[in-house]
Design a protein around this motif. Structure first.
Motif, mmCIF file in Angstrom:
data_model
loop_
_atom_site.group_PDB
_atom_site.id
_atom_site.type_symbol
_atom_site.label_atom_id
_atom_site.label_comp_id
_atom_site.label_asym_id
_atom_site.label_seq_id
_atom_site.Cartn_x
_atom_site.Cartn_y
_atom_site.Cartn_z
ATOM 1 N N PHE A 1 0.800 -1.228 0.000
ATOM 2 C CA PHE A 1 0.000 0.000 0.000
ATOM 3 C C PHE A 1 0.832 1.277 0.000
ATOM 4 N N ARG A 2 2.088 1.162 0.358
ATOM 5 C CA ARG A 2 2.935 2.350 0.391
ATOM 6 C C ARG A 2 3.213 2.883 -1.011
ATOM 7 N N ASN A 3 3.446 2.003 -1.940
ATOM 8 C CA ASN A 3 3.774 2.393 -3.315
ATOM 9 C C ASN A 3 2.917 1.607 -4.297
ATOM 10 N N ILE A 4 1.624 1.858 -4.285
ATOM 11 C CA ILE A 4 0.686 1.088 -5.099
ATOM 12 C C ILE A 4 1.001 1.185 -6.581
ATOM 13 N N PRO B 1 -6.832 0.088 -4.671
ATOM 14 C CA PRO B 1 -5.529 -0.271 -5.239
ATOM 15 C C PRO B 1 -5.647 -0.984 -6.590
ATOM 16 N N PHE B 2 -6.621 -1.864 -6.721
ATOM 17 C CA PHE B 2 -6.815 -2.572 -7.983
ATOM 18 C C PHE B 2 -7.284 -1.624 -9.079
ATOM 19 N N ILE B 3 -8.199 -0.732 -8.741
ATOM 20 C CA ILE B 3 -8.723 0.209 -9.734
ATOM 21 C C ILE B 3 -7.621 1.123 -10.247
ATOM 22 N N VAL B 4 -6.769 1.602 -9.356
ATOM 23 C CA VAL B 4 -5.666 2.487 -9.756
ATOM 24 C C VAL B 4 -4.736 1.773 -10.732
ATOM 25 N N ARG B 5 -4.346 0.562 -10.404
ATOM 26 C CA ARG B 5 -3.397 -0.157 -11.240
ATOM 27 C C ARG B 5 -4.005 -0.587 -12.576
ATOM 28 N N VAL B 6 -5.238 -1.073 -12.551
ATOM 29 C CA VAL B 6 -5.895 -1.485 -13.790
ATOM 30 C C VAL B 6 -6.110 -0.275 -14.696
ATOM 31 N N SER B 7 -6.484 0.856 -14.111
ATOM 32 C CA SER B 7 -6.699 2.073 -14.898
ATOM 33 C C SER B 7 -5.415 2.516 -15.595
ATOM 34 N N ARG B 8 -4.303 2.492 -14.871
ATOM 35 C CA ARG B 8 -3.018 2.855 -15.477
ATOM 36 C C ARG B 8 -2.632 1.875 -16.582
ATOM 37 N N SER B 9 -2.859 0.600 -16.335
ATOM 38 C CA SER B 9 -2.539 -0.417 -17.338
ATOM 39 C C SER B 9 -3.370 -0.225 -18.603
ATOM 40 N N ILE B 10 -4.661 0.016 -18.440
ATOM 41 C CA ILE B 10 -5.537 0.235 -19.597
ATOM 42 C C ILE B 10 -5.100 1.482 -20.353
ATOM 43 N N TRP B 11 -4.845 2.564 -19.637
ATOM 44 C CA TRP B 11 -4.437 3.820 -20.276
ATOM 45 C C TRP B 11 -3.137 3.630 -21.055
ATOM 46 N N PHE B 12 -2.172 2.956 -20.465
ATOM 47 C CA PHE B 12 -0.884 2.721 -21.118
ATOM 48 C C PHE B 12 -1.072 1.873 -22.373
ATOM 49 N N ASN B 13 -1.962 0.891 -22.306
ATOM 50 C CA ASN B 13 -2.211 0.014 -23.455
ATOM 51 C C ASN B 13 -2.911 0.723 -24.600
#
Length: 130
Positions: free
Chosen positions: A30-33, A100-112
């Protein structure tokens, strides 16, 4: 699962090679999600495309959050016939836990959206003789 957009998003891999990890830590750190390396450790794809690049991921995050909240509200309101206040409490708790899941999935989708899978990325990388 075939490599590409879905694979990269679900497995949190580099969108170019689908092999290197997109994030430094696990989702439970959680410190560096959302900590990412500067480049892909496998193919060398630059993860720091430009300043503020991942700001666009907030739009994806918003859409995911609204979809989750809407589905929760509809299922609890019409399915279980719960009180509105109970539904709000459940939705807030659910979204806080899924953050945490929403943040990471959102970044992954945006990058893709901007970097696409290249099955033969290694040929143009200079890592092997052509």
């Amino acid at each position: 699962m075939e490599k590409g957009f879905g694979y990269s998003v679900i497995k949190e891999k580099c969108p170019r090679c689908c092999e290197g990890n997109l994030y430094v830590n696990s989702v439970w750190s959680f410190r560096n999600i959302a900590s990412m390396p500067d480049k892909c450790p496998v193919c060398g794809q630059d993860f720091k495309i430009e300043d503020g690049f991942f700001l666009g991921a907030t739009y994806v995050s918003y859409a995911i959050t609204v979809a989750i909240a809407f589905l929760t509200m509809v299922s609890l309101w019409f399915g279980l016939k719960l009180d509105f206040l109970v539904i709000m409490v459940v939705m807030v708790l659910e979204l806080v836990l899924l953050m945490p899941f929403i943040v990471r999935v959102s970044r992954s989708i945006w990058f893709n959206f901007f970097v696409h899978y290249e099955p033969d990325w290694i040929k143009g990388s200079g890592l092997v003789d052509e």
